[in-house]
Design an enzyme around this catalytic site. Structure first.
Site, mmCIF file in Angstrom:
data_model
loop_
_atom_site.group_PDB
_atom_site.id
_atom_site.type_symbol
_atom_site.label_atom_id
_atom_site.label_comp_id
_atom_site.label_asym_id
_atom_site.label_seq_id
_atom_site.Cartn_x
_atom_site.Cartn_y
_atom_site.Cartn_z
ATOM 1 N N LYS A 176 0.838 -1.186 0.000
ATOM 2 C CA LYS A 176 0.000 0.000 0.000
ATOM 3 C C LYS A 176 0.879 1.245 0.000
ATOM 4 O O LYS A 176 2.052 1.114 0.332
ATOM 5 C CB LYS A 176 -0.951 -0.021 1.195
ATOM 6 C CG LYS A 176 -0.254 0.207 2.542
ATOM 7 C CD LYS A 176 -1.227 0.204 3.652
ATOM 8 C CE LYS A 176 -1.758 1.592 3.974
ATOM 9 N NZ LYS A 176 -0.937 2.341 4.938
ATOM 10 N N ASP A 205 -2.477 -5.916 2.398
ATOM 11 C CA ASP A 205 -2.896 -5.044 3.490
ATOM 12 C C ASP A 205 -2.519 -5.837 4.737
ATOM 13 O O ASP A 205 -3.130 -6.861 5.029
ATOM 14 C CB ASP A 205 -4.410 -4.804 3.446
ATOM 15 C CG ASP A 205 -4.836 -3.836 4.532
ATOM 16 O OD1 ASP A 205 -4.427 -4.031 5.692
ATOM 17 O OD2 ASP A 205 -5.572 -2.874 4.230
ATOM 18 N N HIS A 206 -1.512 -5.366 5.464
ATOM 19 C CA HIS A 206 -0.957 -6.233 6.506
ATOM 20 C C HIS A 206 -1.966 -6.504 7.626
ATOM 21 O O HIS A 206 -1.798 -7.445 8.391
ATOM 22 C CB HIS A 206 0.365 -5.684 7.047
ATOM 23 C CG HIS A 206 0.241 -4.548 8.013
ATOM 24 N ND1 HIS A 206 0.051 -3.256 7.619
ATOM 25 C CD2 HIS A 206 0.277 -4.519 9.365
ATOM 26 C CE1 HIS A 206 -0.023 -2.482 8.691
ATOM 27 N NE2 HIS A 206 0.103 -3.213 9.764
ATOM 28 N N GLU A 244 -3.610 5.195 17.498
ATOM 29 C CA GLU A 244 -2.171 5.009 17.708
ATOM 30 C C GLU A 244 -1.671 6.115 18.622
ATOM 31 O O GLU A 244 -2.152 7.251 18.527
ATOM 32 C CB GLU A 244 -1.430 5.098 16.385
ATOM 33 C CG GLU A 244 -1.792 3.999 15.418
ATOM 34 C CD GLU A 244 -1.006 4.111 14.123
ATOM 35 O OE1 GLU A 244 0.053 3.495 14.030
ATOM 36 O OE2 GLU A 244 -1.461 4.838 13.218
ATOM 37 N N ASP A 263 -4.070 6.732 4.778
ATOM 38 C CA ASP A 263 -3.078 5.866 5.419
ATOM 39 C C ASP A 263 -3.718 4.647 6.091
ATOM 40 O O ASP A 263 -3.176 3.551 6.038
ATOM 41 C CB ASP A 263 -2.300 6.694 6.459
ATOM 42 C CG ASP A 263 -1.084 5.956 7.003
ATOM 43 O OD1 ASP A 263 -0.469 5.204 6.228
ATOM 44 O OD2 ASP A 263 -0.744 6.141 8.186
ATOM 45 N N HIS A 268 -6.909 -0.347 6.014
ATOM 46 C CA HIS A 268 -6.949 -1.260 7.166
ATOM 47 C C HIS A 268 -8.346 -1.302 7.810
ATOM 48 O O HIS A 268 -8.880 -2.372 8.090
ATOM 49 C CB HIS A 268 -5.944 -0.833 8.242
ATOM 50 C CG HIS A 268 -4.527 -0.733 7.751
ATOM 51 N ND1 HIS A 268 -4.014 -1.543 6.779
ATOM 52 C CD2 HIS A 268 -3.500 0.094 8.110
ATOM 53 C CE1 HIS A 268 -2.743 -1.234 6.563
ATOM 54 N NE2 HIS A 268 -2.406 -0.235 7.357
ATOM 55 N N LYS A 364 -3.545 9.385 14.911
ATOM 56 C CA LYS A 364 -2.201 9.305 15.498
ATOM 57 C C LYS A 364 -2.142 10.197 16.728
ATOM 58 O O LYS A 364 -2.939 11.125 16.871
ATOM 59 C CB LYS A 364 -1.168 9.813 14.491
ATOM 60 C CG LYS A 364 -1.153 9.004 13.205
ATOM 61 C CD LYS A 364 0.223 8.457 12.956
ATOM 62 C CE LYS A 364 0.272 7.611 11.714
ATOM 63 N NZ LYS A 364 0.732 6.251 11.978
HETATM 64 C C1 BG6 Z 1 0.599 1.442 8.191
HETATM 65 C C2 BG6 Z 1 0.512 2.949 8.230
HETATM 66 O O1 BG6 Z 1 -0.019 0.939 7.040
HETATM 67 O O2 BG6 Z 1 -0.075 0.923 9.338
HETATM 68 C C3 BG6 Z 1 1.129 3.494 9.502
HETATM 69 O O3 BG6 Z 1 1.205 3.489 7.102
HETATM 70 C C4 BG6 Z 1 0.469 2.849 10.702
HETATM 71 O O4 BG6 Z 1 0.987 4.906 9.567
HETATM 72 C C5 BG6 Z 1 0.496 1.331 10.557
HETATM 73 O O5 BG6 Z 1 1.201 3.245 11.850
HETATM 74 C C6 BG6 Z 1 -0.294 0.666 11.652
HETATM 75 O O6 BG6 Z 1 -0.025 -0.700 11.641
HETATM 76 P P1 BG6 Z 1 -0.082 -1.560 12.965
HETATM 77 O O7 BG6 Z 1 0.133 -2.960 12.499
HETATM 78 O O8 BG6 Z 1 1.011 -1.039 13.851
HETATM 79 O O9 BG6 Z 1 -1.434 -1.303 13.536
#
Ligand code: BG6
Length: 515
Positions: A176, A205-206, A244, A263, A268, A364
């Site tokens: 992404k 998308d992790h 976050e 983002d 997500h 954030k």
């Molecule tokens: C990423 C964003 O895709 O996901 C970051 O670019 C964000 O800004 C992150 O901090 C959050 O991932 P996770 O796995 O820490 O919730």
């Protein structure tokens, strides 16, 4: 199993994995473009190594890191450091050296035809050395402006598809952000589809690699008792929070163009939403799951801009430490209108969800790091008992699915407070991943890399899905771009977010769950 029963050339771990019904991919080379970036060292290599430790990688396997700078001298040691820091690995781990021996580095500009020819020759050489049989998994961990160019060059140099009659496979994982709005996402899809068939493309998308996100489907469709109440007859509203406490972590130039919607919310959070709201798929196969997800996104009615709010953090305190505001971050404009917080209210117009509001928020520098789905159930039809907390309103039943941290699920319900009167208090029934299964060192990338090597696209985004979510967010982003965010910054770092987010729910007589 004793060593003597292990077939020659197959590790004991691989045999154990196969016995557990886990599939081991065919021999292949994983080629990571953008290998000098943080993602490769922090996530991808540790993930590949953990897979290898668990016997889930093929015996015939290699990794090639590709980047523009010549890092051949430092790449190996750097990746080793990433693997060791990734957790659960000791310097003297007997598998480490054989794994490191399979990693090589290749420097080329991404627009250099001669470089791509040499890369092709390098991969062919590795096929000979490691018996990787021509199978390739390309991973584009590069800035988005290179996605189309690299794909085109792979095509031009005969690396994007197996030649006629060949049995090997070529797949491409794309990181992404996939586009910045509907138009750019469509264009990128067209450019990539010019070279690759849809079943070769793995848009990552992790969040979909997270155990707790996958568990949403298991919770709903692997149990008999939740699904009958998972609808508008029983559910009052749904909240999805991705909060976050970190800031932008030195990514000023990226975040200035991105913001919280591009983002996190468009990708997500929408993925999580689709798992919460979709109908049971016919099977747990890519096509069936993607079809149901798409139906959810397409059933979302247009989101009017007055059902959206945005925020930007000013200076504040996080974990007891003073932190700067967004506009004071490195390489951020002192008058930036980029949102670091966004919240929306949406409705899904189908039989299951009509009339149930979904509230989504991401931001954030909030008070806490917490990603969570909250399902708030309707009140019982009659209030027979008094609650401890309030005279005339009993707290609702709530299912909370904690995606991270402290992964788990809880059910809140009312219980009689011991004593001579019948008073209610809210109590929790809780399941914790750590207590039930122990701490897992897996990051989402392990599952996703493995699935891509196996050709299983169930947990990857499809072209139609990406465009459907962009279609929802593009009008919001356009409307926001037209109106200067004069009220920014509108929340202090380390707080629950801007007041306008509370007002969004107050209009419906509701409140966000406290972070
Ligand atoms: C990423 C964003 O895709 O996901 C970051 O670019 C964000 O800004 C992150 O901090 C959050 O991932 P996770 O796995 O820490 O919730």
């Amino acid at each position: 199993m004793s060593a003597s029963t292990v077939p020659v050339g197959v590790s004991a771990a691989a045999v154990d994995a196969t016995k557990k019904g886990e599939r081991v991919p065919e021999p292949c080379i994983v080629v990571i473009f953008g290998a000098s970036g943080d993602l490769t060292k922090r996530k991808l290599l540790p993930a590949l190594y953990h897979l290898d430790q668990s016997g889930l990688l093929p015996k015939d396997f290699a990794v090639v890191g590709v980047a523009r700078r010549d890092l051949s001298a430092t790449f190996g040691p750097d990746m080793k450091e990433g693997i060791l820091k990734g957790g659960g690995v000791e310097e003297n781990d007997p598998k480490l050296k054989p794994f490191m021996d399979r990693i090589s580095y290749f420097a080329t500009e991404f627009d250099d035809d001669a470089g791509f020819d040499k890369l092709k020759a390098h991969l062919a050489e590795l096929d000979g050395k490691f018996n990787t049989k021509g199978n390739r998994l390309f991973y584009l961990a590069v800035a988005p402006e290179f996605f189309a160019d690299i794909t085109r060059r792979l095509g031009k140099h005969g690396m994007a598809s197996p030649e006629a009659g060949d049995k090997h496979w070529v797949r491409v994982i794309i990181e992404k952000p996939f586009g910045t709005d509907l138009e750019s996402a469509r264009k990128l899809n067209d450019e990539i589809n010019d070279v690759l068939a849809e079943d070769q493309i793995f848009r990552i998308d992790h969040y979909l690699g997270k155990e707790t996100v996958q568990n949403i489907l298991v919770f709903r469709f692997g149990n008999g008792i939740f699904e009958p109440v998972w609808n508008r007859n029983f559910i009052d509203h749904v909240e999805i929070t991705a909060a976050e406490s970190i800031g932008i972590e030195g990514r000023g130039p990226f975040y200035e163009k991105a913001g919280a919607v591009r983002d996190v919310l468009q990708n997500h959070v929408m993925e999580v939403l689709s798992f919460v709201a979709m109908e049971p798929p016919d099977s747990f196969e890519a096509e069936a799951v993607r079809t149901e997800k798409l139906k959810v996104w397409r059933a979302i009615e247009g989101i009017p801009v007055n059902n959206t709010v945005r925020g930007q953090y000013g200076p504040g305190k996080v974990d007891g430490k003073d932190v700067v505001g967004y506009r004071q971050e490195d390489r951020v404009s002192p008058t930036s209108s980029t949102e670091t917080f966004a919240a929306i209210r949406l409705g899904i117009e189908n039989w299951r969800w009509a009339g149930v509001p979904f509230y989504l928020r991401a931001g954030k520098r909030l008070a806490k790091r917490v990603t969570e789905v909250t399902i708030v159930f309707k009140q019982p039809p009659l209030h027979l008992f008094k609650s401890n907390s309030s005279e005339d309103n009993i707290a609702p039943n709530i299912i909370k699915m904690r995606i991270q941290p402290d992964e788990g699920i809880s059910l809140q319900f009312g219980a009689k407070v011991p004593g001579p009167t019948t008073n209610l208090a809210q109590v929790n029934m809780a399941f914790s991943y750590a207590d039930a299964f122990g701490k897992s060192s897996a990051n989402g990338y392990e599952r996703l890399l493995l699935d891509a090597m196996l050709g299983d696209a169930t947990l990857f985004a499809h072209r139609d899905g990406v465009e459907a979510t962009w279609a929802l967010f593009t009008p919001i982003l356009e409307a926001w771009a037209k109106v200067e965010a004069k009220h920014f910054p509108n929340y202090a770092a380390g707080t629950e977010g801007p007041e306008c987010a509370d007002e969004l729910l107050a209009k419906d007589d509701r409140k966000w769950e406290k972070l």
